[in-house]
Motif scaffolding. Structure first.
Motif, short mmCIF file in Angstrom:
data_model
loop_
_atom_site.label_atom_id
_atom_site.label_comp_id
_atom_site.label_asym_id
_atom_site.label_seq_id
_atom_site.Cartn_x
_atom_site.Cartn_y
_atom_site.Cartn_z
N ASP B 188 -82.98 -4.53 -0.61
CA ASP B 188 -84.26 -3.81 -0.60
C ASP B 188 -85.05 -4.12 -1.87
O ASP B 188 -86.26 -4.34 -1.82
N LEU B 191 -86.41 -7.67 -1.65
CA LEU B 191 -87.54 -7.79 -0.71
C LEU B 191 -88.79 -7.15 -1.30
O LEU B 191 -89.90 -7.66 -1.15
N ARG B 192 -88.59 -6.04 -2.00
CA ARG B 192 -89.72 -5.34 -2.60
C ARG B 192 -90.41 -6.22 -3.64
O ARG B 192 -91.64 -6.29 -3.70
N TYR B 195 -92.39 -8.97 -1.86
CA TYR B 195 -93.62 -8.48 -1.24
C TYR B 195 -94.66 -8.10 -2.29
O TYR B 195 -95.86 -8.30 -2.09
N GLU B 234 -84.21 -8.34 8.21
CA GLU B 234 -85.32 -7.73 7.51
C GLU B 234 -86.00 -8.73 6.55
O GLU B 234 -87.20 -8.68 6.34
N LEU B 238 -89.85 -9.78 6.68
CA LEU B 238 -90.77 -9.86 5.54
C LEU B 238 -91.47 -11.20 5.49
O LEU B 238 -92.68 -11.27 5.28
N LEU B 241 -94.12 -11.20 8.07
CA LEU B 241 -95.25 -10.38 7.64
C LEU B 241 -96.15 -11.16 6.68
O LEU B 241 -97.37 -11.18 6.81
N TYR B 294 -90.48 -3.76 7.16
CA TYR B 294 -91.23 -5.02 7.04
C TYR B 294 -91.37 -5.67 8.41
O TYR B 294 -92.43 -6.18 8.77
N THR B 295 -90.28 -5.65 9.19
CA THR B 295 -90.32 -6.27 10.52
C THR B 295 -91.33 -5.54 11.40
O THR B 295 -92.09 -6.18 12.14
N GLN B 297 -93.99 -3.84 10.44
CA GLN B 297 -95.34 -4.19 10.01
C GLN B 297 -95.71 -5.59 10.47
O GLN B 297 -96.85 -5.86 10.84
#
Lengths: 116, 423
Positions: B188, B191-192, B195, B234, B238, B241, B294-295, B297
């Protein structure tokens, strides 16, 4: 590598708990120390008296002056410490997560630098 | 200097190899040497050695392995040279602790890069430091480039990186991929960061447009690297996205630099290749059944991307996806976006009810887009006074110049509408 784990609790919240809850936390803490001693992670630990019992020395204008109270006036105060031996920060954090007392606040984990 | 065309050609080849391999070599050197700064220094030394030797002697069969073992050797050499100032046994100990260089086919190498990503994104570092360190160490951006992109003074940025590296060393943040039970939580954080890097490039308020696009491209590259190293649904979501959002980049601003809303964008300007890849990746992530915010979105972005024109958008599907998103990752902003989708599906009056419900929580009071959404709905419902009031509030809160101009234009339109006098 040694890490000092400082256990912070909200004293007000803690003292408002039922006596048996606090007692249980104490017993669990002692048991956890024992677990850590067996796994080789334990160095030393102790509980501290209430932050209301603290006296702080501050260096001001070239001399120390004592004042009543803890060093920082915050809701949560250091209530105890455990010094552990861990291979890296992640291991230290995994150990610190399980301190029973930390459920009433949190833990600060700090690497200990050996001097000399 | 030699004007030998063979040597000049090889010079170019050395630089190409450097660009392709330097980050992998760095990741391995960090593992071997256990120190970011030492590894960076060793990497530079190895590159210098390659520049001096390869054009004359030819390029080795496995350049990456050559760079790693040369870097390792240079680091040991450096430790020895500094030995004059330290006790000998300490130096010997330090050198002995350095593992042998891996063989050319060592499987640990792809892992080294993954280790580097996780170390740079460790949650024990501040979020700012994670972003800066990832761009510096994993992507190889210079401190100047990062400072420019994030509009941070260079000394501040440099300090952030120095402090993060010191914490990694002093607190012993491990250089490893976390174990299974900690992986989800740590992924997480990774990924954060990715993004955040992407958004800085995609919707930044100011700075050079070119630099910003580069930053988004870096985030997409990081996303690809992550999936290559750790196939996770995930992470796949991302990347989808980012690809889908980035596919609209050119269409998002008009000739005068003004913001163009999704509904008004020229869809022929959208990047079809990115859309196709994004849609394929989001479908794959959804099929796994193990996806997150994320997926979802990305799935919403995919529905927009697949509509040939704004009027053909499948709003019921978008509302449905927002319903799921609101359960997986509830936030006032998601509630607001869902409300806007409801307006498109059920009409402006229903939308206004939903927007007001989202605003009622109080958390959106300072969020300019919430007031802008309310204003738009009021305007379409003919509630001009309320619309003006909401546009003014949005304008008071908006900081980005393009958005401010957009809101000012809307207010001017309200004032000049034919029946303005009657209002």
């Amino acid at each position: 590598m040694k890490y000092m784990c400082l256990i912070y609790i909200d004293e007000e919240l803690y003292s408002a708990l039922p006596a048996e809850t606090r007692k249980r936390c104490e017993i669990e803490s002692i048991a956890y120390d024992e677990t850590l001693r067996k796994s080789g992670h334990y160095c030393t630990s102790d509980a501290l008296a209430s932050a209301r019992m603290a006296t702080s020395l501050r260096h001001e204008n070239g001399r120390f002056s004592p004042t009543d109270g803890p060093y920082a006036e915050t809701k949560e105060q250091v209530a105890g410490f455990v010094m552990i031996d861990a291979k890296d920060l992640d291991e230290a954090l995994r150990i610190a997560e399980k301190f029973p007392g930390a459920r009433f606040g949190g833990v600060e984990v700090r690497p200990v630098i050996q001097i000399g | 200097m030699s004007a030998d065309p063979q040597v000049t050609k090889r010079h170019g080849e050395v630089e190409a190899i450097w660009r392709a391999e330097s980050r992998r070599v760095l990741a391995t050197l960090i593992r071997l040497l256990g120190d970011f700064d030492l590894a960076e220094e060793a990497l530079q030394d190895a590159f210098q050695a390659a520049l001096a030797q390869w054009p004359q002697e030819g390029i080795p069969a496995n350049p990456r392995a050559w760079l790693v073992s040369t870097g390792r050797f240079k680091a040991i050499d450096g430790i020895r040279r500094r030995a004059r100032f330290t006790a000998w046994d300490e130096v010997a100990e330090q050198i002995e602790a350095i593992p042998a260089a891996p063989g050319p086919e060592d499987e640990a190498i792809p892992d080294d890069r993954l280790r580097l990503v996780f170390t740079c994104c460790h949650p024990a570092l501040s979020l700012d430091a994670r972003v800066a360190l990832t761009l510096r160490e994993v992507c190889g951006l210079t401190s100047e480039e990062i400072a420019r992109a994030f509009l941070v003074p260079l000394p501040t940025l440099a300090q952030r990186i120095v402090r993060a590296k010191a914490k990694i060393r002093v607190a012993r943040i491990p250089y490893e991929v976390p174990e299974r039970d900690a992986l989800a939580q740590r992924l997480d954080a990774v990924l954060r960061v990715i993004y955040l890097v992407f958004n800085e490039g995609y919707s930044a308020s100011s700075g050079e447009a070119l630099t910003r696009a580069d930053i988004s491209a870096e985030a997409i590259r990081l996303g690809r690297l992550l999936i290559e190293l750790l196939p996770d649904p995930e992470a796949q979501g991302l990347l989808a996205l980012m690809l889908l959002q980035d596919s609209r980049r050119v269409a998002r601003t008009g000739a005068d630099g003004a913001l163009v809303l999704l509904a008004d964008q020229d869809r022929s300007l959208w990047n079809r290749a990115q859309i196709e890849e994004g849609v394929a990746r989001v479908s794959e992530a959804l099929r796994s059944g193990r996806f997150g915010a994320y997926t979802l979105q990305a799935a919403i972005a995919a529905v927009h991307a697949e509509a040939p024109e704004a009027a053909a958008t499948d709003w019921p599907q978008i509302v449905g996806l927002y319903d799921v998103l609101l359960r997986v990752d509830p936030s006032p902003v998601v509630a607001l976006n869902r409300a806007v989708a409801i307006a498109m599906r059920d009409g402006d009056a229903a939308g206004l009810v939903a927007v007001d419900a989202a605003l009622a929580g109080g958390e959106l009071a300072q969020y300019h887009l919430a007031h802008a959404a309310r204003a738009d709905l009021c305007r379409r419902l003919g509630r001009r006074g309320e619309a003006r009031e909401a546009y003014e509030r949005a304008l008071g809160l908006a900081k980005q110049e393009q958005e401010r101009r957009f809101l000012q234009a809307r207010i001017a339109e309200l004032d000049h509408a034919p029946d303005a006098a009657a209002d």
